[in-house]
Scaffold this motif. Structure first.
Motif, PDB file in Angstrom:
ATOM      1  N   PRO A 177       0.817  -1.222   0.000  1.00 33.87           N
ATOM      2  CA  PRO A 177       0.000   0.000   0.000  1.00 33.87           C
ATOM      3  C   PRO A 177       0.846   1.265   0.000  1.00 33.87           C
ATOM      4  CG  PRO A 177       0.081  -0.908   2.204  1.00 33.87           C
ATOM      5  CD  PRO A 177       0.839  -1.877   1.329  1.00 33.87           C
ATOM      6  N   THR A 178       1.632   1.445  -1.064  1.00 33.89           N
ATOM      7  CA  THR A 178       2.524   2.596  -1.152  1.00 33.89           C
ATOM      8  C   THR A 178       1.750   3.883  -1.384  1.00 33.89           C
ATOM      9  OG1 THR A 178       4.247   1.190  -2.048  1.00 33.89           O
ATOM     10  CG2 THR A 178       4.487   3.551  -2.412  1.00 33.89           C
ATOM     11  N   ALA A 179       0.764   3.814  -2.261  1.00 34.93           N
ATOM     12  CA  ALA A 179      -0.035   4.984  -2.617  1.00 34.93           C
ATOM     13  C   ALA A 179      -1.501   4.655  -2.384  1.00 34.93           C
ATOM     14  CB  ALA A 179       0.235   5.357  -4.076  1.00 34.93           C
ATOM     15  N   GLU A 180      -2.390   5.416  -2.971  1.00 31.69           N
ATOM     16  CA  GLU A 180      -3.812   5.145  -2.810  1.00 31.69           C
ATOM     17  C   GLU A 180      -4.126   3.727  -3.267  1.00 31.69           C
ATOM     18  OE1 GLU A 180      -8.019   7.422  -3.541  1.00 31.69           O
ATOM     19  OE2 GLU A 180      -6.406   7.761  -4.954  1.00 31.69           O
ATOM     20  N   ASN A 181      -5.012   3.079  -2.539  1.00 35.94           N
ATOM     21  CA  ASN A 181      -5.324   1.676  -2.780  1.00 35.94           C
ATOM     22  C   ASN A 181      -6.748   1.514  -3.289  1.00 35.94           C
ATOM     23  OD1 ASN A 181      -2.829   0.413  -1.510  1.00 35.94           O
ATOM     24  ND2 ASN A 181      -3.588   1.715   0.145  1.00 35.94           N
ATOM     25  N   THR A 182      -7.016   0.327  -3.824  1.00 35.88           N
ATOM     26  CA  THR A 182      -8.325   0.038  -4.384  1.00 35.88           C
ATOM     27  C   THR A 182      -9.442   0.304  -3.384  1.00 35.88           C
ATOM     28  OG1 THR A 182      -7.437  -1.607  -5.920  1.00 35.88           O
ATOM     29  CG2 THR A 182      -9.763  -1.803  -5.350  1.00 35.88           C
ATOM     30  N   HIS A 183      -9.310  -0.198  -2.171  1.00 34.16           N
ATOM     31  CA  HIS A 183     -10.417  -0.059  -1.212  1.00 34.16           C
ATOM     32  C   HIS A 183     -10.667   1.398  -0.856  1.00 34.16           C
ATOM     33  CE1 HIS A 183      -7.139   0.114   1.751  1.00 34.16           C
ATOM     34  NE2 HIS A 183      -8.019   0.574   2.629  1.00 34.16           N
ATOM     35  N   GLN A 184      -9.620   2.196  -0.789  1.00 34.94           N
ATOM     36  CA  GLN A 184      -9.812   3.604  -0.456  1.00 34.94           C
ATOM     37  C   GLN A 184     -10.562   4.328  -1.565  1.00 34.94           C
ATOM     38  OE1 GLN A 184      -5.614   4.159   0.059  1.00 34.94           O
ATOM     39  NE2 GLN A 184      -5.769   4.296   2.291  1.00 34.94           N
ATOM     40  N   ALA A 185     -10.180   4.043  -2.816  1.00 37.72           N
ATOM     41  CA  ALA A 185     -10.824   4.705  -3.949  1.00 37.72           C
ATOM     42  C   ALA A 185     -12.289   4.311  -4.078  1.00 37.72           C
ATOM     43  CB  ALA A 185     -10.065   4.382  -5.242  1.00 37.72           C
ATOM     44  N   VAL A 186     -12.573   3.008  -3.955  1.00 34.99           N
ATOM     45  CA  VAL A 186     -13.960   2.571  -4.180  1.00 34.99           C
ATOM     46  C   VAL A 186     -14.853   2.884  -2.983  1.00 34.99           C
ATOM     47  CG1 VAL A 186     -13.199   0.787  -5.782  1.00 34.99           C
ATOM     48  CG2 VAL A 186     -13.638   0.183  -3.400  1.00 34.99           C
ATOM     49  N   GLN A 187     -14.296   2.834  -1.773  1.00 38.30           N
ATOM     50  CA  GLN A 187     -15.131   3.088  -0.602  1.00 38.30           C
ATOM     51  C   GLN A 187     -15.423   4.567  -0.391  1.00 38.30           C
ATOM     52  OE1 GLN A 187     -13.161   0.863   2.511  1.00 38.30           O
ATOM     53  NE2 GLN A 187     -13.904  -1.110   1.706  1.00 38.30           N
ATOM     54  N   ARG A 188     -14.690   5.432  -1.071  1.00 37.24           N
ATOM     55  CA  ARG A 188     -15.075   6.841  -1.081  1.00 37.24           C
ATOM     56  C   ARG A 188     -16.336   7.037  -1.915  1.00 37.24           C
ATOM     57  NH1 ARG A 188      -9.622   8.349  -0.738  1.00 37.24           N
ATOM     58  NH2 ARG A 188      -9.323   8.190  -2.975  1.00 37.24           N
ATOM     59  N   ILE A 189     -16.496   6.179  -2.931  1.00 34.82           N
ATOM     60  CA  ILE A 189     -17.685   6.238  -3.780  1.00 34.82           C
ATOM     61  C   ILE A 189     -18.834   5.458  -3.160  1.00 34.82           C
ATOM     62  CG2 ILE A 189     -18.594   5.567  -6.051  1.00 34.82           C
ATOM     63  CD1 ILE A 189     -15.700   6.038  -7.113  1.00 34.82           C
ATOM     64  N   ASN A 190     -18.522   4.286  -2.615  1.00 33.64           N
ATOM     65  CA  ASN A 190     -19.529   3.431  -1.980  1.00 33.64           C
ATOM     66  C   ASN A 190     -18.917   2.851  -0.707  1.00 33.64           C
ATOM     67  OD1 ASN A 190     -21.335   1.513  -1.141  1.00 33.64           O
ATOM     68  ND2 ASN A 190     -21.428   0.404  -3.087  1.00 33.64           N
ATOM     69  N   ALA A 191     -19.301   3.416   0.412  1.00 31.89           N
ATOM     70  CA  ALA A 191     -18.701   3.021   1.685  1.00 31.89           C
ATOM     71  C   ALA A 191     -18.956   1.559   2.035  1.00 31.89           C
ATOM     72  CB  ALA A 191     -19.224   3.917   2.810  1.00 31.89           C
ATOM     73  N   GLU A 192     -19.939   0.945   1.391  1.00 33.42           N
ATOM     74  CA  GLU A 192     -20.291  -0.445   1.697  1.00 33.42           C
ATOM     75  C   GLU A 192     -19.598  -1.448   0.770  1.00 33.42           C
ATOM     76  OE1 GLU A 192     -22.085  -1.159   4.398  1.00 33.42           O
ATOM     77  OE2 GLU A 192     -22.002   1.003   4.714  1.00 33.42           O
ATOM     78  N   ALA A 193     -18.791  -0.956  -0.170  1.00 32.90           N
ATOM     79  CA  ALA A 193     -18.133  -1.852  -1.130  1.00 32.90           C
ATOM     80  C   ALA A 193     -17.183  -2.805  -0.416  1.00 32.90           C
ATOM     81  CB  ALA A 193     -17.381  -1.036  -2.177  1.00 32.90           C
ATOM     82  N   GLN A 194     -17.208  -4.057  -0.856  1.00 35.72           N
ATOM     83  CA  GLN A 194     -16.314  -5.079  -0.315  1.00 35.72           C
ATOM     84  C   GLN A 194     -15.091  -5.207  -1.221  1.00 35.72           C
ATOM     85  OE1 GLN A 194     -16.497  -7.033   2.382  1.00 35.72           O
ATOM     86  NE2 GLN A 194     -18.603  -6.807   3.092  1.00 35.72           N
ATOM     87  N   VAL A 195     -13.905  -5.292  -0.604  1.00 36.74           N
ATOM     88  CA  VAL A 195     -12.664  -5.460  -1.361  1.00 36.74           C
ATOM     89  C   VAL A 195     -11.864  -6.595  -0.737  1.00 36.74           C
ATOM     90  CG1 VAL A 195     -10.495  -4.413  -2.121  1.00 36.74           C
ATOM     91  CG2 VAL A 195     -12.587  -3.019  -2.006  1.00 36.74           C
ATOM     92  N   VAL A 196     -11.501  -7.571  -1.562  1.00 35.67           N
ATOM     93  CA  VAL A 196     -10.623  -8.658  -1.123  1.00 35.67           C
ATOM     94  C   VAL A 196      -9.322  -8.553  -1.899  1.00 35.67           C
ATOM     95  CG1 VAL A 196     -10.279 -11.152  -0.985  1.00 35.67           C
ATOM     96  CG2 VAL A 196     -12.555 -10.182  -0.548  1.00 35.67           C
ATOM     97  N   TYR A 197      -8.233  -8.401  -1.173  1.00 34.49           N
ATOM     98  CA  TYR A 197      -6.908  -8.358  -1.771  1.00 34.49           C
ATOM     99  C   TYR A 197      -6.271  -9.739  -1.723  1.00 34.49           C
ATOM    100  CZ  TYR A 197      -6.908  -3.217  -1.288  1.00 34.49           C
ATOM    101  OH  TYR A 197      -7.196  -1.879  -1.383  1.00 34.49           O
ATOM    102  N   VAL A 198      -5.449 -10.034  -2.732  1.00 30.17           N
ATOM    103  CA  VAL A 198      -4.724 -11.302  -2.782  1.00 30.17           C
ATOM    104  C   VAL A 198      -3.266 -11.023  -3.108  1.00 30.17           C
ATOM    105  CG1 VAL A 198      -4.499 -13.552  -3.895  1.00 30.17           C
ATOM    106  CG2 VAL A 198      -6.774 -12.529  -3.620  1.00 30.17           C
ATOM    107  N   ASP A 199      -2.357 -11.638  -2.363  1.00 28.89           N
ATOM    108  CA  ASP A 199      -0.933 -11.567  -2.709  1.00 28.89           C
ATOM    109  C   ASP A 199      -0.231 -12.711  -2.003  1.00 28.89           C
ATOM    110  OD1 ASP A 199       1.881 -10.493  -3.206  1.00 28.89           O
ATOM    111  OD2 ASP A 199       0.683  -8.819  -3.963  1.00 28.89           O
ATOM    112  N   ASN A 200       0.965 -13.055  -2.502  1.00 27.92           N
ATOM    113  CA  ASN A 200       1.725 -14.129  -1.857  1.00 27.92           C
ATOM    114  C   ASN A 200       3.065 -13.647  -1.321  1.00 27.92           C
ATOM    115  OD1 ASN A 200       3.117 -13.773  -4.234  1.00 27.92           O
ATOM    116  ND2 ASN A 200       3.203 -15.943  -4.787  1.00 27.92           N
ATOM    117  N   ASP A 201       3.262 -12.326  -1.283  1.00 24.52           N
ATOM    118  CA  ASP A 201       4.505 -11.773  -0.752  1.00 24.52           C
ATOM    119  C   ASP A 201       4.370 -11.612   0.763  1.00 24.52           C
ATOM    120  OD1 ASP A 201       6.198  -9.321   0.154  1.00 24.52           O
ATOM    121  OD2 ASP A 201       7.069  -9.894  -1.776  1.00 24.52           O
TER     122      ASP A 201
END
Length: 270
Positions: A81-105
């Motif tokens: 999360p170096t800069a703005e992230n998906t959940h921040q951008a979408v939840q500003r538009i829809n506070a109820e939006a669900q975001v699932v992140y996936v990574d293996n690092d």
């Protein structure tokens, strides 16, 4: 978390930490900065391109959350999360939006645990994007995403790290097949025009450096990248340079050569 990860190894560069270095973040080591240093020798505009990749991602998820009405997202290979992230951008538009992140690092996983405390609509899964059947069965993915309604699948700068031996076409086909009708898929990918131009030479040289230092980075032709959208209806302007996809305003400077080495697009599943 769906599986255990090895300890963070500061002596071996990681994809997520190298991108963090490109974006000017702080979650990386000297070995990751060395990759950036080598790339800067042939592409001085590399940090600018890294910022452009993130800006494209944010424009895409804003479109999906607002214009397309998508309220649940699966962001695969999400990175740090170096800069703005998906959940921040979408939840500003829809506070109820669900975001699932996936990574293996493992470093991303550590940040993922912190994300779990940010709000109850942001979740993290440890998983390998090359194995969609396994990833999509993860209990977090199945619990927090409603697979009877449209989903936004994000593959931002991920598929070019899938080697041909793992059959990226089949990987993407498996994701697309699993998505409900009305879902959207966003992909950005390193591009080699393969036309004998200076851009093609830079793509080959950059790929060689990345492969030597990280063992993972494939610049592919437009045709190959387009094939990852098979079965989808492309959103205008289709598969294009990132700076041409729904820009926020007029461009004030000419694109650098390296900016032509990334293509991105969004497709809708009928």
């Amino acid at each position: 978390m769906s599986r255990n990860l090895p300890d963070i190894d500061p002596t071996v560069p990681s994809i997520a930490r190298v991108y963090d270095a490109f974006l000017g973040g702080k979650d990386h080591y000297e070995v990751d900065r060395q990759v950036l240093t080598e790339i800067l020798k042939i592409a001085p505009e590399a940090p600018r391109i890294g910022r452009e990749c993130r800006a494209w991602l944010i424009r895409v998820v804003r479109f999906l959350a607002a214009s397309a009405g998508i309220d649940q997202f699966l962001d695969v290979g999400s990175g740090l999360p170096t800069a703005e992230n998906t959940h921040q951008a979408v939840q500003r538009i829809n506070a109820e939006a669900q975001v699932v992140y996936v990574d293996n690092d493992p470093m991303v996983a550590a940040h993922g645990r912190a994300l779990l405390e940010e709000n109850d609509r942001t979740h993290f899964v440890v998983g390998d994007l090359r194995h969609p059947a396994e990833l999509l069965k993860d209990p977090v993915v199945s619990r927090y995403l409603d697979w009877t309604r449209p989903i936004g699948l994000i593959q931002s700068n991920t598929v070019h790290h899938v080697a041909d031996e793992y059959q990226p076409n089949q990987v993407m086909a498996a994701y697309i097949d699993s998505l409900p009708s009305g879902s959207y898929v966003a992909i950005s990918h390193l591009h080699n025009p393969d036309d004998g131009s200076d851009r093609a030479e830079l793509a080959k040289e950059s790929e060689a450096k990345y492969m030597a230092m990280m063992g993972s980075c494939h610049f592919r032709t437009r045709e190959r990248i387009a094939s990852y959208f098979t079965g989808l209806e492309m959103v205008e302007p289709g598969l294009t340079y990132l700076f041409e996809w729904w820009p926020d305003g007029p461009r004030m400077t000419e694109p650098a050569t390296g900016e032509y080495l990334l293509l991105g697009g969004v497709g809708r599943k009928p």
